[in-house]
Design a protein around this motif. Structure first.
Motif, PDB file in Angstrom:
ATOM      1  N   ALA A 319       3.666  -8.088  -3.820  1.00 13.96           N
ATOM      2  CA  ALA A 319       3.742  -6.771  -4.448  1.00 13.96           C
ATOM      3  C   ALA A 319       3.162  -5.746  -3.494  1.00 13.96           C
ATOM      4  CB  ALA A 319       2.950  -6.769  -5.753  1.00 13.96           C
ATOM      5  N   LEU A 320       3.803  -4.587  -3.445  1.00 17.99           N
ATOM      6  CA  LEU A 320       3.291  -3.469  -2.643  1.00 17.99           C
ATOM      7  C   LEU A 320       3.045  -2.312  -3.595  1.00 17.99           C
ATOM      8  CD1 LEU A 320       2.732  -1.714  -0.116  1.00 17.99           C
ATOM      9  CD2 LEU A 320       5.201  -1.519   0.202  1.00 17.99           C
ATOM     10  N   MET A 321       1.811  -1.905  -3.719  1.00 16.05           N
ATOM     11  CA  MET A 321       1.466  -0.881  -4.691  1.00 16.05           C
ATOM     12  C   MET A 321       1.032   0.395  -3.993  1.00 16.05           C
ATOM     13  SD  MET A 321      -0.908  -1.224  -8.060  1.00 16.05           S
ATOM     14  CE  MET A 321      -2.561  -1.349  -7.394  1.00 16.05           C
ATOM     15  N   ALA A 322       1.598   1.532  -4.424  1.00 18.29           N
ATOM     16  CA  ALA A 322       1.270   2.832  -3.849  1.00 18.29           C
ATOM     17  C   ALA A 322       0.768   3.742  -4.971  1.00 18.29           C
ATOM     18  CB  ALA A 322       2.508   3.432  -3.181  1.00 18.29           C
ATOM     19  N   PRO A 323      -0.047   4.742  -4.617  1.00 17.88           N
ATOM     20  CA  PRO A 323      -0.699   5.525  -5.670  1.00 17.88           C
ATOM     21  C   PRO A 323       0.210   6.542  -6.371  1.00 17.88           C
ATOM     22  CG  PRO A 323      -1.412   6.285  -3.520  1.00 17.88           C
ATOM     23  CD  PRO A 323      -0.562   5.077  -3.290  1.00 17.88           C
TER      24      PRO A 323
END
Ligand code: ADP
Ligand code: MG
Length: 703
Positions: A319-323
């Motif tokens: 998973a790649l999480m960005a704000p």
């Protein structure tokens, strides 16, 4: 959570402060507030100053110094009108000394200083109407006079708790401090010429001159080092705990080779190095915890992409999480096609998905059909289930809370093991912060920018030369360049700032005879985006903006940036702003204007502001700038670090004890590397150190 066992020898120090002689119910809460709940906390309370008492007489009294007078009480002078001070006139062989109280009861003072009695009084000497006087003197009876200290440490005091009472308590607490076996390396101690822990603590409470109070004083350094080492050990232990959590082995495969082929560039040396470090962690079978640091534009995404691909190729999900929604979308748009070429299916999860999209994507994740999930906060919600999540990548990690990161990491599959963590930060942070705040993570740094970017020439000019700047700007715009003109928010009121920015835009329109756009934070979002889009597409040659351009604008043709009032910006912020130019192949320039008005004299620039601007002129290295920024901000807590989990040190100052911090970090690794369970003889002393400097004041640690 890791428990620090508390060795028995420390018990007296870890007793409640109420056990100290002299701590009654009245001052107990005051002592707890000032020092802390334990005897140890009082023993560790540092004096903040000292008094040096000199014997004096009325005739040779030196104003401004602290004198010690041997006097006889002559008479009490009670004021006629309320609010006036109470006085006691005293005499010695040479003349009068007046003792003054503002407030207080005359009766009480009379009892303390009966007429005709001998006393010693001490305090700062003042002269008023040619009379020697002391306000609120310390008083000693002849019996007490034998041990009036010539030098007395001054402690932080509060209403109801005087420095002298605190000093007594500190002495009582000190008496509880046992002799402890040395935990520091003897060679290192000898080299630094530091005393033992207990001698250092004793000396802490017995300064003999001002330099003894400075962080550079050897005893303060010794205590600071003890504290730093204890903290670094705690972090190193957390690192070890993480590492003994088994996690899937991720091996690079053909897929990442295909991705590398598909990329329109080859990796920089720094990127390749980071990839290698991450791969080593991922292949180890232990849970990775790594922070990837690099300036904006240093190419963190490509590094992350390789980790995503390797994970998928090894049969796991990531998973790649960005704000923000925009960032997540940008990542998805860039990465999904690339990952597709490597045969990896990717989904996007944000708060904006329609229920149908969402259902479908969640199903794909839960079934393991989608190998990579890119998204926002939506990713760690309860409804999101992975089949076999093995890697969580967090972009702009500081914009997430610790538990938000943990919630995502908790979505692993117990059958496959822990979830590797890769966090990324676009604001380079200094080594000191890296060690104190992220000490439990391993760190990779992208210290090199991708090629093809030309350095930005930076000039620092007084505002008075703005006319010249405008003229040169005109020439550049005429030859097809684009420029930013930054008007910061400086006034107390946003409307004044806005008016200033609007006036500047109008000026420039008139002088330069070009179209000028205006973008600021108070504009409706759509309107602002439209202006930005016009600028990005080259329809507007010049954009006047407040600091809103800081976030996410990429206009390679913009090669000039003028920043007004640059002296009022922080260093890191100026660096971020300047990062908006120099994004294309053409040479770029940044002009930092300082001072207030367009005309008039050259303004004087404060020392800090001067160093800030000079640093920017000298370097574009985000890491160097971060170090300098941190140094310039000095002590205190300007970054709100304590709130964000930064340790509240009692002796250590990460700025002034920087080299000690670096040494402590190495030392901690070395110690645990040799003796992970601290079973050796030195190990047992290290345990005492850890317990002694463990600020979590719970009593559960007792064994
Ligand atoms: P950031 O570190 O800010 O996340 P990005 O990953 O978004 O930076 O990369 C910034 C830009 O640099 C992107 O357009 C990316 O394609 C490009 N880039 C990344 N690595 C390289 C490289 N090795 N060579 C050339 N361009 C690169
Ligand atoms: Mg990025």
């Amino acid at each position: 959570m890791l428990q620090v066992m508390r060795p028995q020898i420390l018990f007296p120090l870890f007793a409640e402060v109420s056990s100290l002689k002299g701590v009654g119910p009245k001052i107990l809460p005051l002592v707890q507030k000032l020092a802390g709940p334990l005897v140890r906390d009082v023993a560790f309370l540092s004096p903040s100053g000292l008094i040096i008492r000199r014997p004096m007489t009325a005739v040779d009294a030196v104003e401004g110094h602290v004198g010690l007078f041997e006097i006889v009480i002559d008479r009490l002078i009670v004021p006629g009108k309320p609010g006036a001070p109470i006085k006691v006139r005293a005499i010695d062989e040479t003349g009068f000394v007046h003792l003054i109280w503002f407030g207080g009861s005359a009766q009480h003072i009379d009892r303390l200083l009966p007429k005709g009695q001998k006393r010693w009084v001490s305090g700062k000497v003042e002269r008023f109407n040619n009379e020697v006087q002391i306000v609120h003197p310390d008083i000693f009876t002849p019996e007490q006079a034998v041990d009036i200290p010539a030098v007395e440490p001054v402690y932080p005091a509060t209403q109801g708790l005087t420095s002298r009472v605190v000093r007594k308590l500190a002495q009582a607490a000190l008496a509880q401090a046992p002799d402890l076996a040395e935990w520091q390396d003897p060679a290192w101690l000898a080299k630094m010429r530091w005393p033992s822990w207990r001698d250092a603590l004793k000396a802490l409470h017995a300064p003999s001159s001002e330099p003894d109070l400075l962080p550079e004083a050897p005893i303060r350094q010794r205590l600071a080092y003890d504290e730093l080492l204890a903290h670094q050990l705690a972090l190193a232990r957390r690192r070890r705990t993480r590492k003994i959590t088994p996690a899937p082995r991720i091996m690079p495969g053909d897929a990442s080779a295909r991705l590398l082929d598909a990329l329109p560039f080859s990796l920089t040396g720094a990127q390749a190095q980071a990839v290698q470090e991450i791969r080593r962690d991922l292949a180890a079978g232990e849970q990775m915890g790594r922070l990837l640091q690099g300036d904006v534009g240093s190419g963190k995404t490509a590094v992350a992409a390789l980790a995503l691909v390797d994970t998928a190729a090894s049969g796991f999900q990531s998973a790649l999480m960005a704000p923000t929604e925009i960032l997540a979308r940008q990542h998805y748009q860039k990465l999904a096609p690339l990952l597709e070429t490597a045969g990896i299916s990717t989904i996007l999860l944000t708060g904006r998905d329609t229920p149908a999209e969402r259902r479908e994507r969640l199903a794909a994740l839960a079934a393991g059909d989608a190998q990579v999930a890119i998204g926002t906060h939506a990713l760690f919600q309860d409804a999101v289930r992975f089949d076999r999540l093995a890697l969580a990548v967090i972009d702009e990690q500081h914009r997430f809370g610790v538990n938000e990161r943990q919630r995502l990491q908790a979505k692993g599959n117990p059958r496959t093991g822990g979830v590797h963590l890769l966090t990324m930060s676009a604001t380079p942070i200094p080594r000191t912060l890296e060690l104190t705040q992220y000490g439990e993570l391993e760190v990779s740094r992208l210290t090199e920018k991708p090629p093809g970017r030309t350095p930005v020439t930076t000039a620092v000019l007084p505002q008075a030369r703005i006319g010249e700047v405008a003229k040169r700007l005109k020439a550049a715009l005429d030859s097809g360049a684009q420029a930013y003109w930054i008007c910061p928010l400086v006034a107390e009121s946003e409307s004044i700032d806005l008016a200033a920015a609007e006036a500047r835009a109008a000026d420039l329109r008139r002088i330069l005879k070009v179209e000028v756009g205006l973008a600021h934070g108070q504009m409706p979002g759509a309107e602002r985006e439209a202006v930005m889009a016009d600028f990005a597409d080259g329809r507007l040659p010049l954009l006047v903006a407040t600091t809103v351009v800081e976030v996410g604008v990429d206009v390679p043709n913009a090669t000039i940036m003028v920043i007004e009032h640059a002296d009022r910006f922080g260093l890191a912020q100026l660096h971020q702003l300047r990062g908006r130019v120099g994004r294309g192949a053409k040479a770029s320039a940044c002009i930092l204007l300082y001072g207030g008005s367009d005309t008039g004299q050259e303004p004087s620039l404060g020392e800090t502001a001067r160093v800030r601007l000079e640093t920017l002129r000298r370097t574009e290295d985000g890491f160097e700038i971060a170090e300098e920024d941190f140094r310039l901000r000095g002590g205190g807590d300007p970054l709100g670090l304590k709130q964000s989990g930064f340790p509240a040190y009692r002796f250590a100052d990460p700025i002034r004890h920087r080299s000690l911090l670096l040494a402590a970090s190495d030392d901690a690794r070395l110690i645990l590397g040799r003796d992970p369970d601290l079973v050796s003889e030195r190990g047992s002393t290290i345990r005492v150190l850890e317990a002694l400097f463990d600020w979590k004041n719970d009593r559960s640690g007792a064994d």
